[in-house]
Design a protein around this motif. Structure first.
Motif, PDB file in Angstrom:
ATOM      1  N   ARG A 108       0.818  -1.211   0.000  1.00  0.00           N
ATOM      2  CA  ARG A 108       0.000   0.000   0.000  1.00  0.00           C
ATOM      3  C   ARG A 108       0.853   1.262   0.000  1.00  0.00           C
ATOM      4  NH1 ARG A 108      -5.207   0.538   3.924  1.00  0.00           N
ATOM      5  NH2 ARG A 108      -5.522   2.715   3.471  1.00  0.00           N
ATOM      6  N   LEU A 111       2.391   1.675  -3.442  1.00  0.00           N
ATOM      7  CA  LEU A 111       1.421   2.174  -4.418  1.00  0.00           C
ATOM      8  C   LEU A 111       1.166   3.670  -4.238  1.00  0.00           C
ATOM      9  CD1 LEU A 111      -1.159  -0.748  -4.518  1.00  0.00           C
ATOM     10  CD2 LEU A 111       0.444  -0.078  -6.314  1.00  0.00           C
ATOM     11  N   LYS A 112       1.052   4.112  -2.979  1.00  0.00           N
ATOM     12  CA  LYS A 112       0.865   5.539  -2.721  1.00  0.00           C
ATOM     13  C   LYS A 112       2.050   6.338  -3.217  1.00  0.00           C
ATOM     14  CE  LYS A 112      -2.246   5.766   1.223  1.00  0.00           C
ATOM     15  NZ  LYS A 112      -2.409   6.157   2.624  1.00  0.00           N
ATOM     16  N   GLU A 114       4.124   5.552  -5.632  1.00  0.00           N
ATOM     17  CA  GLU A 114       4.074   5.576  -7.100  1.00  0.00           C
ATOM     18  C   GLU A 114       3.046   6.585  -7.611  1.00  0.00           C
ATOM     19  OE1 GLU A 114       6.016   4.078  -9.374  1.00  0.00           O
ATOM     20  OE2 GLU A 114       7.221   3.312  -7.705  1.00  0.00           O
ATOM     21  N   ARG A 115       1.872   6.614  -6.945  1.00  0.00           N
ATOM     22  CA  ARG A 115       0.842   7.580  -7.343  1.00  0.00           C
ATOM     23  C   ARG A 115       1.313   9.012  -7.157  1.00  0.00           C
ATOM     24  NH1 ARG A 115      -3.349   5.685  -3.930  1.00  0.00           N
ATOM     25  NH2 ARG A 115      -3.296   3.526  -4.501  1.00  0.00           N
ATOM     26  N   LEU A 116       1.962   9.284  -6.031  1.00  0.00           N
ATOM     27  CA  LEU A 116       2.461  10.631  -5.773  1.00  0.00           C
ATOM     28  C   LEU A 116       3.545  11.033  -6.763  1.00  0.00           C
ATOM     29  CD1 LEU A 116       2.627  10.658  -1.871  1.00  0.00           C
ATOM     30  CD2 LEU A 116       1.068  11.964  -3.329  1.00  0.00           C
ATOM     31  N   ALA A 118       3.891   9.848  -9.827  1.00  0.00           N
ATOM     32  CA  ALA A 118       3.236  10.029 -11.122  1.00  0.00           C
ATOM     33  C   ALA A 118       2.521  11.376 -11.181  1.00  0.00           C
ATOM     34  CB  ALA A 118       2.254   8.897 -11.383  1.00  0.00           C
ATOM     35  N   LYS A 119       1.860  11.737 -10.093  1.00  0.00           N
ATOM     36  CA  LYS A 119       1.154  13.011 -10.038  1.00  0.00           C
ATOM     37  C   LYS A 119       2.139  14.178 -10.122  1.00  0.00           C
ATOM     38  CE  LYS A 119      -2.322  15.466  -7.361  1.00  0.00           C
ATOM     39  NZ  LYS A 119      -3.145  15.456  -6.143  1.00  0.00           N
ATOM     40  N   GLU A 122       3.391  14.408 -13.658  1.00  0.00           N
ATOM     41  CA  GLU A 122       2.324  14.945 -14.512  1.00  0.00           C
ATOM     42  C   GLU A 122       2.212  16.459 -14.351  1.00  0.00           C
ATOM     43  OE1 GLU A 122      -2.362  14.630 -14.236  1.00  0.00           O
ATOM     44  OE2 GLU A 122      -1.435  12.687 -14.728  1.00  0.00           O
TER      45      GLU A 122
END
Length: 127
Positions: A108, A111-112, A114-116, A118-119, A122
């Motif tokens: 978990r 994954l968080k 990786e999301r941060l 990626a954001k 971006e």
């Protein structure tokens, strides 16, 4: 039950224990009761009340009680068919359930992260 069957039961029964313990102690659906328990575990005057309410905020502590419930429900023994088999099964189930919860937490967090990332990437591309 053969040793192989006992080991399969051990690793399978640890899954719902981990799931229930994690959900009650971490997920949003139980946030209000958990906050109530945190407040009382910090503010209660008696040791008994502090420890009682703390049990619902710690996944390790709570997993012991879920394990006891599962053992009563399934009558699962490990290696020995008397009270010692219950003890072995109980502590083994708690340990494996907590390994599952630790792995889940690591996944978990990853994954968080990786999301941060990626954001952030971006947003830098938009600028």
């Amino acid at each position: 039950m053969s040793l192989n069957e006992q080991l399969i039961w051990l690793f399978v029964l640890a899954i719902p224990i981990a799931c229930i313990a994690w959900t009650v102690t971490h997920e949003e659906v139980f946030r209000e009761p958990r906050e109530y328990c945190v407040r009382y575990s910090n503010e209660s005057r008696t040791l008994f009340k502090r420890k009682f309410f703390y049990l619902f905020t710690c996944e390790y502590c709570f997993s012991h009680y879920v394990t006891i419930f599962i053992l009563i429900l399934t009558d699962f023994h490990l290696l020995l068919m008397d009270w010692r088999g219950y003890l072995l099964a109980g502590f083994s189930l708690v340990w494996i359930a907590n390994v599952y919860m630790s792995l889940y937490n690591l996944i978990r967090i990853d994954l968080k992260k990786e999301r941060l990332l990626a954001k952030k990437e971006e947003e830098s591309l938009k600028s």
